[in-house]
Scaffold this motif. Sequence first.
Motif, mmCIF file in Angstrom:
data_model
loop_
_atom_site.group_PDB
_atom_site.id
_atom_site.type_symbol
_atom_site.label_atom_id
_atom_site.label_comp_id
_atom_site.label_asym_id
_atom_site.label_seq_id
_atom_site.Cartn_x
_atom_site.Cartn_y
_atom_site.Cartn_z
ATOM 1 N N ALA A 224 43.765 50.606 53.192
ATOM 2 C CA ALA A 224 42.421 50.099 52.946
ATOM 3 C C ALA A 224 42.391 48.830 52.097
ATOM 4 C CB ALA A 224 41.584 51.193 52.275
ATOM 5 N N THR A 225 43.201 48.772 51.051
ATOM 6 C CA THR A 225 43.150 47.615 50.150
ATOM 7 C C THR A 225 43.555 46.338 50.857
ATOM 8 O OG1 THR A 225 43.640 49.019 48.238
ATOM 9 C CG2 THR A 225 43.969 46.652 47.973
ATOM 10 N N ASN A 226 44.642 46.384 51.627
ATOM 11 C CA ASN A 226 45.087 45.196 52.344
ATOM 12 C C ASN A 226 44.066 44.788 53.401
ATOM 13 O OD1 ASN A 226 46.830 43.069 52.939
ATOM 14 N ND2 ASN A 226 47.977 44.251 54.444
ATOM 15 N N LEU A 227 43.499 45.766 54.095
ATOM 16 C CA LEU A 227 42.489 45.429 55.105
ATOM 17 C C LEU A 227 41.258 44.825 54.438
ATOM 18 C CD1 LEU A 227 42.035 45.650 58.209
ATOM 19 C CD2 LEU A 227 40.603 47.615 57.701
ATOM 20 N N MET A 228 40.926 45.312 53.244
ATOM 21 C CA MET A 228 39.800 44.758 52.506
ATOM 22 C C MET A 228 40.057 43.301 52.146
ATOM 23 S SD MET A 228 37.924 46.329 49.097
ATOM 24 C CE MET A 228 37.762 47.938 49.882
ATOM 25 N N MET A 229 41.297 42.977 51.800
ATOM 26 C CA MET A 229 41.636 41.593 51.491
ATOM 27 C C MET A 229 41.552 40.716 52.733
ATOM 28 S SD MET A 229 44.737 41.728 48.682
ATOM 29 C CE MET A 229 45.891 42.708 49.630
ATOM 30 N N LEU A 230 41.928 41.295 53.876
ATOM 31 C CA LEU A 230 41.975 40.531 55.110
ATOM 32 C C LEU A 230 40.642 40.459 55.847
ATOM 33 C CD1 LEU A 230 45.358 41.958 56.462
ATOM 34 C CD2 LEU A 230 44.988 39.623 55.625
ATOM 35 N N ARG B 18 42.891 48.153 34.022
ATOM 36 C CA ARG B 18 42.308 47.280 35.050
ATOM 37 C C ARG B 18 43.181 47.144 36.293
ATOM 38 N NH1 ARG B 18 38.181 43.995 32.687
ATOM 39 N NH2 ARG B 18 38.502 42.345 34.212
ATOM 40 N N TYR B 19 44.294 47.857 36.348
ATOM 41 C CA TYR B 19 45.175 47.757 37.512
ATOM 42 C C TYR B 19 44.951 48.922 38.468
ATOM 43 C CZ TYR B 19 47.804 43.882 35.523
ATOM 44 O OH TYR B 19 48.158 42.661 35.020
ATOM 45 N N LEU B 20 44.504 48.616 39.679
ATOM 46 C CA LEU B 20 44.220 49.630 40.689
ATOM 47 C C LEU B 20 45.456 50.429 41.083
ATOM 48 C CD1 LEU B 20 41.994 47.353 42.951
ATOM 49 C CD2 LEU B 20 41.168 49.311 41.651
ATOM 50 N N ASP C 109 38.688 43.987 38.971
ATOM 51 C CA ASP C 109 37.714 42.939 39.261
ATOM 52 C C ASP C 109 37.589 42.654 40.755
ATOM 53 O OD1 ASP C 109 39.212 42.692 36.718
ATOM 54 O OD2 ASP C 109 37.730 41.157 36.251
ATOM 55 N N PHE C 110 38.596 43.030 41.518
ATOM 56 C CA PHE C 110 38.600 42.795 42.958
ATOM 57 C C PHE C 110 37.379 43.433 43.637
ATOM 58 C CE2 PHE C 110 39.839 44.415 47.192
ATOM 59 C CZ PHE C 110 40.070 43.205 47.841
ATOM 60 N N LEU C 111 36.892 44.530 43.080
ATOM 61 C CA LEU C 111 35.784 45.253 43.700
ATOM 62 C C LEU C 111 34.489 44.449 43.702
ATOM 63 C CD1 LEU C 111 36.396 48.855 42.311
ATOM 64 C CD2 LEU C 111 37.061 47.911 44.536
ATOM 65 N N TRP C 112 34.299 43.562 42.706
ATOM 66 C CA TRP C 112 33.066 42.753 42.668
ATOM 67 C C TRP C 112 33.340 41.251 42.732
ATOM 68 C CZ3 TRP C 112 34.469 45.985 38.546
ATOM 69 C CH2 TRP C 112 35.036 45.342 37.437
ATOM 70 N N ASP C 113 34.607 40.856 42.593
ATOM 71 C CA ASP C 113 34.948 39.433 42.659
ATOM 72 C C ASP C 113 36.182 39.261 43.554
ATOM 73 O OD1 ASP C 113 35.086 36.709 42.248
ATOM 74 O OD2 ASP C 113 36.030 36.866 40.275
ATOM 75 N N ARG C 114 36.005 39.625 44.812
ATOM 76 C CA ARG C 114 37.116 39.609 45.770
ATOM 77 C C ARG C 114 37.775 38.231 45.853
ATOM 78 N NH1 ARG C 114 37.068 38.214 51.259
ATOM 79 N NH2 ARG C 114 38.815 39.062 52.469
ATOM 80 N N ASP C 115 36.985 37.214 46.063
ATOM 81 C CA ASP C 115 37.545 35.871 46.233
ATOM 82 C C ASP C 115 38.240 35.385 44.967
ATOM 83 O OD1 ASP C 115 36.600 35.823 48.820
ATOM 84 O OD2 ASP C 115 34.745 34.755 48.309
ATOM 85 N N GLY C 116 37.638 35.669 43.828
ATOM 86 C CA GLY C 116 38.235 35.241 42.570
ATOM 87 C C GLY C 116 39.590 35.895 42.322
ATOM 88 N N GLU C 117 39.680 37.190 42.607
ATOM 89 C CA GLU C 117 40.937 37.897 42.417
ATOM 90 C C GLU C 117 42.007 37.423 43.408
ATOM 91 O OE1 GLU C 117 42.562 40.756 40.439
ATOM 92 O OE2 GLU C 117 41.441 39.245 39.349
#
Length: 218
Positions: free
Chosen positions: A47-53, A143-145, A200-208
């Motif tokens: 899920a995490t990688n697909l969320m990034m992609l 803060r590390y998933l 932070d990835f959950l609310w700031d995807r692009d920034g992370e």
Amino acid sequence: MKINKALTAALAAAGIGYAIGNINPAYVIGLRRGYDIRKKGSGNAGATNLMMLEGKKAGAFVMCFDISKAAVSVGLARKLFAQSKFAGEAAGAACILGHMYPALMRFRGGKGLACLGGVILAFGVDDFLTTLFLESILLLATRYLCLVPITGAIFYPIYHGIERGDWRAAAILGSITLPMLSKHIENLERIKEGKELKLDFLWDRDGELDRIGFSDAD
């Protein structure tokens, strides 16, 4: 004879769990988009990688699917093999392993967090909420998933064994601990390099993604 029947039932339950664990929606979605998810991004079929992609909606769908398939594995095994004391544990552990090391994908799958959550949920909402509470504290502190599945794979088998009053239950679920730890070695290395995703990835995807230097062309 009773021992043989119990062992046969547990093995059958594990077989069902492993087969269900092989169903990987992240991989299927990637193929429909024209790529092998294991060759893009982090290389993880989850899920995490697909969320990034592909974004949050796709990642959330996959996470819910993986949670559900693990919960179904446990529930189905307990129903089909009610005479087996540890059918649920066998199916749950095997489902997680099937997700991480799927024969249908040449043993290159995901990392098992959502499936672990599904297994815990199948054994009780109280178990799930207790684990979620403790892991949330850890997540807010670090803060590390990636530390959630690592610590969850250690904590829950022990908790489950104590709760059931049987070390065998802990041992069966504990069979996923080392495999899951090995799957996250690269995450620990990225923490040292400052390139691991944070909460932070959950609310700031692009920034992370910018911070860790992620590129979907990888």
